[in-house]
Design a protein around this motif. Structure first.
Motif, mmCIF file in Angstrom:
data_model
loop_
_atom_site.group_PDB
_atom_site.id
_atom_site.type_symbol
_atom_site.label_atom_id
_atom_site.label_comp_id
_atom_site.label_asym_id
_atom_site.label_seq_id
_atom_site.Cartn_x
_atom_site.Cartn_y
_atom_site.Cartn_z
ATOM 1 N N ALA A 35 -0.163 1.237 2.022
ATOM 2 C CA ALA A 35 -0.353 0.481 0.788
ATOM 3 C C ALA A 35 1.019 0.210 0.194
ATOM 4 C CB ALA A 35 -1.220 1.271 -0.189
ATOM 5 N N GLY A 58 -5.407 0.582 4.395
ATOM 6 C CA GLY A 58 -4.974 1.240 3.157
ATOM 7 C C GLY A 58 -4.272 2.558 3.446
ATOM 8 N N SER A 59 -4.127 3.361 2.425
ATOM 9 C CA SER A 59 -3.476 4.671 2.581
ATOM 10 C C SER A 59 -4.407 5.617 3.321
ATOM 11 C CB SER A 59 -3.136 5.261 1.213
ATOM 12 O OG SER A 59 -2.139 4.510 0.593
#
Length: 67
Positions: A35, A58-59
């Motif tokens: 991210a 995403g993370s």
């Protein structure tokens, strides 16, 4: 993998390159993990180009992706 910034990691360029070659490698997919400030812009570029088989995760814990 990591912070999603255009200035340092050039994710924008990576997406453009993937857009040019993905049809030549139907068994491949591109997974972007991380991210950062440019995540929304990266998704917009991929969407505008109509790029297929690109996934923004995403993370995440990085270990499973490296394995």
């Amino acid at each position: 993998m990591g912070g999603l910034t255009f200035g340092q990691k050039r994710v924008d360029l990576l997406i453009e390159i993937w857009n040019r070659i993905y049809s030549d490698f139907p068994e491949w997919k591109m997974v972007i993990v991380g991210a950062g400030l440019d995540l929304a812009k990266a998704k917009e570029i991929a969407n505008n180009l109509g790029t297929q088989r690109i996934y923004f995760e995403g993370s995440q814990n990085s270990e499973p992706f490296y394995e």
